[in-house]
Motif scaffolding. Structure first.
Motif, short mmCIF file in Angstrom:
data_model
loop_
_atom_site.label_atom_id
_atom_site.label_comp_id
_atom_site.label_asym_id
_atom_site.label_seq_id
_atom_site.Cartn_x
_atom_site.Cartn_y
_atom_site.Cartn_z
N ALA A 113 0.86 -1.19 0.00
CA ALA A 113 0.00 0.00 0.00
C ALA A 113 0.89 1.24 0.00
O ALA A 113 1.84 1.32 0.77
N GLY A 114 0.62 2.16 -0.90
CA GLY A 114 1.47 3.34 -1.05
C GLY A 114 2.71 3.08 -1.88
O GLY A 114 3.54 3.98 -2.06
N GLY A 115 2.86 1.84 -2.40
CA GLY A 115 4.03 1.49 -3.19
C GLY A 115 4.01 2.11 -4.58
O GLY A 115 2.99 2.62 -5.05
N LEU A 116 5.17 2.04 -5.25
CA LEU A 116 5.34 2.66 -6.56
C LEU A 116 5.58 1.59 -7.63
O LEU A 116 6.22 0.57 -7.37
N TRP A 117 5.06 1.86 -8.81
CA TRP A 117 5.29 0.98 -9.97
C TRP A 117 5.90 1.84 -11.06
O TRP A 117 5.26 2.74 -11.59
N LEU A 118 7.16 1.59 -11.38
CA LEU A 118 7.86 2.33 -12.43
C LEU A 118 7.69 1.58 -13.75
O LEU A 118 8.13 0.45 -13.89
N LEU A 173 0.64 -2.65 -29.60
CA LEU A 173 0.69 -1.94 -28.34
C LEU A 173 -0.71 -1.77 -27.77
O LEU A 173 -1.63 -1.38 -28.49
N LEU A 174 -0.85 -2.05 -26.51
CA LEU A 174 -2.13 -1.85 -25.83
C LEU A 174 -2.13 -0.51 -25.11
O LEU A 174 -1.09 0.14 -24.97
N GLU A 175 -3.30 -0.10 -24.66
CA GLU A 175 -3.42 1.14 -23.86
C GLU A 175 -3.08 0.79 -22.42
O GLU A 175 -3.94 0.55 -21.59
N PHE A 176 -1.80 0.79 -22.12
CA PHE A 176 -1.33 0.32 -20.81
C PHE A 176 -1.94 1.10 -19.66
O PHE A 176 -2.21 0.54 -18.59
N ASN A 177 -2.14 2.38 -19.86
CA ASN A 177 -2.66 3.20 -18.76
C ASN A 177 -4.04 2.72 -18.30
O ASN A 177 -4.37 2.82 -17.11
N LEU A 178 -4.83 2.17 -19.20
CA LEU A 178 -6.15 1.65 -18.83
C LEU A 178 -6.02 0.47 -17.87
O LEU A 178 -6.85 0.30 -16.97
N ASN A 222 4.17 10.52 -11.59
CA ASN A 222 5.11 11.29 -12.42
C ASN A 222 5.09 10.70 -13.82
O ASN A 222 4.86 9.50 -14.00
N GLU A 223 5.39 11.56 -14.80
CA GLU A 223 5.33 11.12 -16.20
C GLU A 223 6.29 11.94 -17.03
O GLU A 223 6.39 13.15 -16.88
N GLN A 224 6.99 11.26 -17.96
CA GLN A 224 7.88 11.96 -18.88
C GLN A 224 7.91 11.23 -20.22
O GLN A 224 8.03 10.00 -20.26
N TYR A 244 3.63 5.04 -11.22
CA TYR A 244 2.27 4.87 -10.70
C TYR A 244 2.36 4.62 -9.20
O TYR A 244 3.33 4.02 -8.72
N LYS A 245 1.35 5.06 -8.50
CA LYS A 245 1.34 4.88 -7.04
C LYS A 245 0.07 4.14 -6.63
O LYS A 245 -1.03 4.46 -7.07
#
Length: 215
Positions: free
Chosen positions: A136-141, A179-184, A195-197, A209-210
């Motif tokens: 919980a509260g972890g990050l996914w890069l 390529l799929l719509e990964f954000n979905l 964060n995003e770049q 992603y958090k």
């Protein structure tokens, strides 16, 4: 069953990436490493030849890393990049996500140019399994290619992506062909962009992603 034969490609993987994209792929993968928490327990999925691993350990000598990779030759190349002190911080696991302990939890998960190998059905299952291991509260890069039909650069980006999928289908037998719509998929898991770049005229994106903290 789909079998990815990255052992065949391992000796040439870095050279091919540099030949096509220069250092852009590496820059994208390294871009947010400095934002990862100290003393974190990190799981790198499909880490390849280990450039991210090397830089991550230089930035944070106190982190613990689980390095999951199906290719034994990729793991061997990653090991060669590390000194003896670095090696003590890394647990190399040869295999897929099923080889990770179900009860083990991570502060950070890293998937660089990994999720694009799978069909929509398999990706849904895979990401759900990984998300269950994220604190919980972890990050996914996440770092990967993205395509936007409305982009003015779509005319050259689309055939390049099409060629890449054809190449990896032929050489290592990946499952996906687009390529799929990964954000979905991340949104469906309740993960939010922290964060995003973008890079290479928005053909590449790296995101943190958090996962929401437990109430």
């Amino acid at each position: 069953m789909i079998v990815n034969e990255y052992n065949k490609l391992a000796p040439y993987y870095d050279f091919l990436a540099r030949m096509v994209f220069g250092k852009r792929l590496l820059r994208a993968k390294l871009h947010f490493l400095h934002l990862l928490p100290e003393h974190a327990k990190i799981c790198i999925i499909g880490g390849g030849t280990g450039h991210v691993l090397q830089q991550l350990l230089k930035n944070n000598p106190h982190t613990q890393i689980i390095y999951l990779e199906k290719s034994s030759k990729m793991i061997a190349l990653a090991r060669q990049k590390l000194n003896q002190n670095m090696l003590t911080q890394v647990r190399f696991v040869e295999g897929d996500v099923s080889n990770l302990a179900e009860e083990e939890k991570y502060d950070v998960i890293i998937t660089n140019f990994f999720l694009d190998q799978f069909s929509e059905r398999r990706l849904t299952i895979l990401m759900k399994s990984l998300n269950s291991r994220l604190q919980a509260g972890g990050l996914w890069l996440f770092t990967d290619f993205v395509l936007t039909k409305r982009s003015k650069n779509y005319w050259w980006q689309f055939p390049l992506v099409k060629f890449m999928f054809a190449f990896f289908k032929l050489t290592v037998n990946i499952e996906s062909n687009k390529l799929l719509e990964f954000n979905l998929f991340f949104q469906a898991l309740g993960l939010e962009i922290n964060n995003e770049q973008y890079f290479l005229k928005k053909l590449l994106v790296t995101r943190i992603y958090k996962r929401k903290s437990s109430k």
